[in-house]
Design a protein around this motif. Sequence first.
Motif, PDB file in Angstrom:
ATOM      1  N   ALA A 148      44.849  49.013  33.374  1.00  0.00           N
ATOM      2  CA  ALA A 148      44.813  49.636  34.698  1.00  0.00           C
ATOM      3  C   ALA A 148      43.406  49.585  35.284  1.00  0.00           C
ATOM      4  N   THR A 149      42.414  49.830  34.460  1.00  0.00           N
ATOM      5  CA  THR A 149      41.036  49.764  34.931  1.00  0.00           C
ATOM      6  C   THR A 149      40.660  48.345  35.323  1.00  0.00           C
ATOM      7  N   GLY A 150      41.094  47.354  34.536  1.00  0.00           N
ATOM      8  CA  GLY A 150      40.833  45.968  34.885  1.00  0.00           C
ATOM      9  C   GLY A 150      41.411  45.599  36.245  1.00  0.00           C
ATOM     10  N   LEU A 151      42.598  46.125  36.538  1.00  0.00           N
ATOM     11  CA  LEU A 151      43.235  45.839  37.826  1.00  0.00           C
ATOM     12  C   LEU A 151      42.523  46.531  38.980  1.00  0.00           C
ATOM     13  N   THR A 152      42.096  47.760  38.787  1.00  0.00           N
ATOM     14  CA  THR A 152      41.352  48.436  39.865  1.00  0.00           C
ATOM     15  C   THR A 152      39.997  47.775  40.069  1.00  0.00           C
ATOM     16  N   MET A 153      39.411  47.250  39.000  1.00  0.00           N
ATOM     17  CA  MET A 153      38.179  46.471  39.148  1.00  0.00           C
ATOM     18  C   MET A 153      38.411  45.273  40.064  1.00  0.00           C
ATOM     19  N   SER A 154      39.542  44.608  39.909  1.00  0.00           N
ATOM     20  CA  SER A 154      39.828  43.439  40.744  1.00  0.00           C
ATOM     21  C   SER A 154      39.938  43.828  42.214  1.00  0.00           C
ATOM     22  N   GLY A 155      40.495  45.007  42.477  1.00  0.00           N
ATOM     23  CA  GLY A 155      40.583  45.476  43.853  1.00  0.00           C
ATOM     24  C   GLY A 155      39.215  45.718  44.466  1.00  0.00           C
ATOM     25  N   ARG A 156      38.314  46.299  43.678  1.00  0.00           N
ATOM     26  CA  ARG A 156      36.966  46.545  44.177  1.00  0.00           C
ATOM     27  C   ARG A 156      36.195  45.233  44.361  1.00  0.00           C
ATOM     28  N   LEU A 157      36.421  44.302  43.454  1.00  0.00           N
ATOM     29  CA  LEU A 157      35.705  43.026  43.519  1.00  0.00           C
ATOM     30  C   LEU A 157      36.110  42.195  44.734  1.00  0.00           C
ATOM     31  N   THR A 158      37.382  42.239  45.093  1.00  0.00           N
ATOM     32  CA  THR A 158      37.892  41.378  46.167  1.00  0.00           C
ATOM     33  C   THR A 158      38.080  42.094  47.494  1.00  0.00           C
ATOM     34  N   GLY A 159      38.160  43.421  47.454  1.00  0.00           N
ATOM     35  CA  GLY A 159      38.453  44.170  48.665  1.00  0.00           C
ATOM     36  C   GLY A 159      39.893  44.006  49.112  1.00  0.00           C
ATOM     37  N   ARG A 160      40.762  43.569  48.204  1.00  0.00           N
ATOM     38  CA  ARG A 160      42.162  43.336  48.523  1.00  0.00           C
ATOM     39  C   ARG A 160      43.056  44.365  47.828  1.00  0.00           C
ATOM     40  N   LYS A 161      44.334  44.371  48.215  1.00  0.00           N
ATOM     41  CA  LYS A 161      45.216  45.441  47.758  1.00  0.00           C
ATOM     42  C   LYS A 161      46.394  44.979  46.894  1.00  0.00           C
ATOM     43  N   ARG A 162      46.781  43.710  46.992  1.00  0.00           N
ATOM     44  CA  ARG A 162      48.032  43.284  46.349  1.00  0.00           C
ATOM     45  C   ARG A 162      47.748  42.633  45.005  1.00  0.00           C
ATOM     46  N   ILE A 163      48.539  43.010  43.983  1.00  0.00           N
ATOM     47  CA  ILE A 163      48.414  42.431  42.649  1.00  0.00           C
ATOM     48  C   ILE A 163      49.766  41.873  42.236  1.00  0.00           C
ATOM     49  N   LEU A 164      49.776  40.605  41.821  1.00  0.00           N
ATOM     50  CA  LEU A 164      51.002  39.953  41.370  1.00  0.00           C
ATOM     51  C   LEU A 164      51.150  40.148  39.862  1.00  0.00           C
ATOM     52  N   VAL A 165      52.295  40.672  39.453  1.00  0.00           N
ATOM     53  CA  VAL A 165      52.584  40.873  38.029  1.00  0.00           C
ATOM     54  C   VAL A 165      53.439  39.689  37.592  1.00  0.00           C
ATOM     55  N   ALA A 166      52.836  38.762  36.849  1.00  0.00           N
ATOM     56  CA  ALA A 166      53.477  37.485  36.569  1.00  0.00           C
ATOM     57  C   ALA A 166      54.237  37.445  35.254  1.00  0.00           C
ATOM     58  N   SER A 167      54.125  38.484  34.442  1.00  0.00           N
ATOM     59  CA  SER A 167      54.751  38.481  33.121  1.00  0.00           C
ATOM     60  C   SER A 167      55.650  39.690  32.953  1.00  0.00           C
ATOM     61  N   ASP A 168      56.457  39.654  31.900  1.00  0.00           N
ATOM     62  CA  ASP A 168      57.245  40.834  31.536  1.00  0.00           C
ATOM     63  C   ASP A 168      56.321  41.834  30.860  1.00  0.00           C
ATOM     64  N   VAL A 169      56.333  43.067  31.355  1.00  0.00           N
ATOM     65  CA  VAL A 169      55.439  44.116  30.867  1.00  0.00           C
ATOM     66  C   VAL A 169      56.279  45.216  30.228  1.00  0.00           C
ATOM     67  N   LEU A 170      55.778  45.782  29.139  1.00  0.00           N
ATOM     68  CA  LEU A 170      56.470  46.915  28.540  1.00  0.00           C
ATOM     69  C   LEU A 170      56.710  47.987  29.600  1.00  0.00           C
ATOM     70  N   PRO A 171      57.924  48.524  29.705  1.00  0.00           N
ATOM     71  CA  PRO A 171      58.205  49.522  30.745  1.00  0.00           C
ATOM     72  C   PRO A 171      57.233  50.693  30.735  1.00  0.00           C
ATOM     73  N   ALA A 172      56.883  51.186  29.549  1.00  0.00           N
ATOM     74  CA  ALA A 172      55.958  52.317  29.474  1.00  0.00           C
ATOM     75  C   ALA A 172      54.590  51.929  30.007  1.00  0.00           C
ATOM     76  N   LYS A 173      54.147  50.722  29.707  1.00  0.00           N
ATOM     77  CA  LYS A 173      52.836  50.273  30.198  1.00  0.00           C
ATOM     78  C   LYS A 173      52.865  50.082  31.701  1.00  0.00           C
ATOM     79  N   LEU A 174      53.926  49.463  32.208  1.00  0.00           N
ATOM     80  CA  LEU A 174      54.033  49.247  33.647  1.00  0.00           C
ATOM     81  C   LEU A 174      54.021  50.572  34.389  1.00  0.00           C
ATOM     82  N   SER A 175      54.720  51.566  33.852  1.00  0.00           N
ATOM     83  CA  SER A 175      54.764  52.886  34.485  1.00  0.00           C
ATOM     84  C   SER A 175      53.380  53.531  34.503  1.00  0.00           C
ATOM     85  N   LYS A 176      52.684  53.463  33.362  1.00  0.00           N
ATOM     86  CA  LYS A 176      51.352  54.065  33.272  1.00  0.00           C
ATOM     87  C   LYS A 176      50.376  53.358  34.206  1.00  0.00           C
ATOM     88  N   VAL A 177      50.408  52.028  34.202  1.00  0.00           N
ATOM     89  CA  VAL A 177      49.477  51.267  35.040  1.00  0.00           C
ATOM     90  C   VAL A 177      49.755  51.531  36.515  1.00  0.00           C
TER      91      VAL A 177
END
Length: 475
Positions: A148-177
């Motif tokens: 989750a922190t890595g993804l928020t870092m990407s938002g700060r680095l690019t100034g953009r808002k949309r993130i593409l989730v390209a893989s199957d993610v554990l439901p618990a992890k997806l919910s937490k993130v």
Amino acid sequence: MTQTFVHPYIPNTAPETRAAMLAETGAASIDEFYADVPEDLRLRTPLDLPEPLVAEQDLARHVRGLLARNRSTQERLSFLGAGTYNHYVPAVVDEVIGRSEFLTAYAGEPYEDHGRFQALFQYQSMMAELLEMDVVNVPVYDGYQATATGLTMSGRLTGRKRILVASDVLPAKLSKVRDYVRAHVELEIVPTVDGSADVEAVRAALGDDVAAVWIETPSATGVVEAALREIADAAHAAGAVVVVGTDPIGYGVLATPASQGADIVTGDIQSLGVHQWYGGGHGGFIAVHDEPRFVMQMPSRLFGLASTDVEGEYGFGDVAYDRTSFAHREEGKEWVGTAAALWGIAAGVYLALMGPAGMADLGELLLARTRYAQQRLAAIDGVRLTDSALHLREFAVELPVPAADVVAALRAQGIEPGVVTGERTLLVCVTEATGQSDIDRLAAALAAVVAPSPIPAEEQNRCDALSDNCKEETK
């Protein structure tokens, strides 16, 4: 929450104190602070607590009774994974992290440090070598938070808002993130094909508003992503960051995400010398290249060589301190939080023991065990693999009967066959602690449950002579 009881040691339970705090925040009631908690997670009844315990021995007896209801993977044959894994932990790991210098020193503060900073610096260095990255943090709470922190870092680095989730993610992890990042960025799921990322669909979804492409490898079903380089090249061409969530256990033999274009690599270190601890032994890592624009977005602690008050003297301590909320307080990018430092030391000891050759041997063994288990289970009549991709440690199978029934039947035999992920889908996990005979035992037990019993010859002859309904009656 609405009671007027005033606790003698908690001043904010006093009605006038609560009223003042609500007035200061502008909230009408305490319930407003829990508005984001889904209704199905709220407890609308009193806690199920025991009667008041008047003596310490009574409390100890009560807690022992609760703990006795647990069953560990040392007592049962386990094929459970889904984020917490039964890897072997060498005895020396427990010996080192049980030392009082490491076990009791909260976050290794300078006034009580006995080599903890150095131990964590060495952990960071070995993790960086394993991941082929330059900078690795002191572990945060878990891999979910790290990603989750890595993804928020990407938002700060690019100034953009949309993130593409390209893989199957554990439901618990997806919910937490999702819960962690939703104030900063938005997640958009790109469905997978045959268990792997759909490269063309990712390309089509990329645009100048995409902050990052998030790839999990191994994925929620253990798929090792084969098209990471293609996805990374497409993401970079669109100005997006590539964030990979992973488990480092396989990188003695697998190509690292960094070598395939990843900008930020995150994950959990539980597999590296940390027991399962009933799901509690986790620590998250964030790894980046030695580029200031990435390093300065990392909110967590970094230990390295730092100067002291004595000219020309150096020691181990916090570096790039100005990144952190310690320095910026409420203006910080994210809160540093409490580090899972003890697990970092455990992982450091584990990596030092294994070395490059040991990690390579382990990776090869995991790949071989996984493939053997896939072949054995897929050979059972009615059981099939859900995809044809390369898997590490985990894979999913489709069953001809309800998965919950399989779990109940095999659990009665002392076997935990896997995690139910669908009505007839089971996620199976093997590690180096799972021997060939263990896999054979699972296959035999599973076959006995899902394969229909043959109709005796005399019954078959009778059915052939009677009406077609006879077979149904025999069943």
